[in-house]
Design an enzyme around this catalytic site. Sequence first.
Site, mmCIF file in Angstrom:
data_model
loop_
_atom_site.group_PDB
_atom_site.id
_atom_site.type_symbol
_atom_site.label_atom_id
_atom_site.label_comp_id
_atom_site.label_asym_id
_atom_site.label_seq_id
_atom_site.Cartn_x
_atom_site.Cartn_y
_atom_site.Cartn_z
ATOM 1 N N LEU A 16 0.834 -1.208 0.000
ATOM 2 C CA LEU A 16 0.000 0.000 0.000
ATOM 3 C C LEU A 16 0.863 1.249 0.000
ATOM 4 O O LEU A 16 0.622 2.179 -0.774
ATOM 5 C CB LEU A 16 -0.926 0.005 1.215
ATOM 6 C CG LEU A 16 -1.735 1.286 1.423
ATOM 7 C CD1 LEU A 16 -2.737 1.490 0.294
ATOM 8 C CD2 LEU A 16 -2.455 1.271 2.775
ATOM 9 N N ASP A 182 -11.803 5.314 2.929
ATOM 10 C CA ASP A 182 -12.474 4.497 1.924
ATOM 11 C C ASP A 182 -12.106 5.152 0.598
ATOM 12 O O ASP A 182 -12.615 6.228 0.282
ATOM 13 C CB ASP A 182 -13.988 4.487 2.129
ATOM 14 C CG ASP A 182 -14.721 3.587 1.145
ATOM 15 O OD1 ASP A 182 -14.241 3.459 -0.001
ATOM 16 O OD2 ASP A 182 -15.765 3.013 1.507
ATOM 17 N N HIS A 183 -11.202 4.525 -0.159
ATOM 18 C CA HIS A 183 -10.658 5.232 -1.328
ATOM 19 C C HIS A 183 -11.727 5.555 -2.366
ATOM 20 O O HIS A 183 -11.540 6.445 -3.188
ATOM 21 C CB HIS A 183 -9.498 4.440 -1.958
ATOM 22 C CG HIS A 183 -9.915 3.222 -2.711
ATOM 23 N ND1 HIS A 183 -10.070 1.986 -2.124
ATOM 24 C CD2 HIS A 183 -10.205 3.041 -4.028
ATOM 25 C CE1 HIS A 183 -10.438 1.106 -3.026
ATOM 26 N NE2 HIS A 183 -10.525 1.710 -4.193
ATOM 27 N N HIS A 245 -17.552 0.211 0.301
ATOM 28 C CA HIS A 245 -17.690 0.997 -0.929
ATOM 29 C C HIS A 245 -19.146 1.129 -1.384
ATOM 30 O O HIS A 245 -19.630 2.232 -1.656
ATOM 31 C CB HIS A 245 -16.889 0.354 -2.067
ATOM 32 C CG HIS A 245 -15.442 0.142 -1.748
ATOM 33 N ND1 HIS A 245 -14.712 1.010 -0.971
ATOM 34 C CD2 HIS A 245 -14.577 -0.837 -2.122
ATOM 35 C CE1 HIS A 245 -13.468 0.580 -0.883
ATOM 36 N NE2 HIS A 245 -13.359 -0.534 -1.565
#
Length: 496
Positions: A16, A182-183, A245
Amino acid sequence: MEQRALFIIFGGTGDLAYRKLYPALFSLYEKGYLKEHFAVIGTARRPWTDDHYHEVVVNSIDDAGHDVSRTNTEMARKFASHFYYQSHNVDDANHYVALKDLANKLDDQYELNGNRIFYMAMAPQFFGTIAGHLKDQNLLTDNGGFNRLIIEKPFGRDFETAKELNDSISKAFNEEQIFRIDHYLGKDPIQSIASLRFSNPIINALWNKEHVDNIQVTLAESLGVEERAGYYETAGAMRDMVQNHVLQVVSLLTMNRPEIYDAKHLREKKVEALNNIQQYTEEEAKQNFVRGQYGADEIGSQLPYRDEEGTADDSEIETYVAGKLVTHNSGLAGVPIYIRTGKRLAKKSTQVNIIFKGLDKNIFSELTGKKEIPTNVLTIHIEPDQGYTIEMSSKSGNQGYDIQPHYLRFRMTSEEKAKVPDAYEKLIHDALKGDKTNFAHWDEVSRAWKLMDVVRKTWDNTVPEFPNYVSGSMGPKAADDLLERDGRKWEFNPLK
């Protein structure tokens, strides 16, 4: 405007950090948000030197597509010179003492004003341990600077483990200091949902139960689990995609308009939206949720999930989820929200389809010989395309009065997309500013787990018939049946 901060990255040697965090920080450096007054401490078990760490950082920037081979070489190396490495055992209190000494030294050296961001780029089971040591060994500054904690998903495996985790980190950090990444919330098209809904009178006026028939959310991936099989065996599509998501997107689609678009008001409306989603019983969950696991493709060139390296031969982990949600929000009460996500599907696409209700009467039926006119559909393209499509009906240019669908389209060009900051760049910049608008609050996370725990419990008590969909398809037949029983169908279908 330049931001001053010390970043302490736990898991600094991990994937990451290499793929996302270092390139994102470099982008902020290129744009001047980070200049001279920042520093990064990377920690992990590996016995790296600072010089080796600098090479790793430069290589990560290069691999991410930044030009560091020519004009940007000097900039990349100057950027990397702000990075320091410390071999670290998260369970050893003495290591935190050494970490504090280095942090204090860098705070003085770079004039950081005591601003610290702690980034947990490692397995969640260590979050509580690290947070506790940060407090006990006095790494949290109290000299006027800020202390902020950034954590990655998965945030627990269910509500109980998520609460345990939240309670453990809350002993050291309060909710306003915790930034849950939360990308998806960093993606520009996701952030644009609110502006689409609430800055366009035409759209806003139609976004209600009188005009919307149903809402569909699709997160389709064409690849399999690849190198993530080990993680997927413990998570599955429900924990990996739906609880976070998908439900974040659903909250943005079904929330009421906030008075002001800021972190506080947006959080209130998103929490309200999630609370308005019907909490299913186990029997209702069984009726309204479908799971799947991919098998081989029709010509046998793609491995079934159970044959992927790192998976069990009899794995019951789902690689596909489809479900029907119902909101009790007064404006959208009764409007079904169909969601689906899966791997090894026919085409990669993340999109939202708003299907509007049809007309009560087709006044052109005598001329066209058709009883119904195609309904209007608004599609929000999230990736790989970014933009919008509105499907409308109008007379074709031919003889007679044939009514055909026509499309109003907007797509960002490749040049425009290249200028949009990466999700991690956006979110790290927000964390630097203390802006929590695009981060998940504990109230959102806890409610999402409660909604999905009942589905997970239902599945854990039954044995699935896996594999149940072919690689390259759009998932199991049961997912189509889920809509067909309501007289509907999936709008996005690249196979039709």
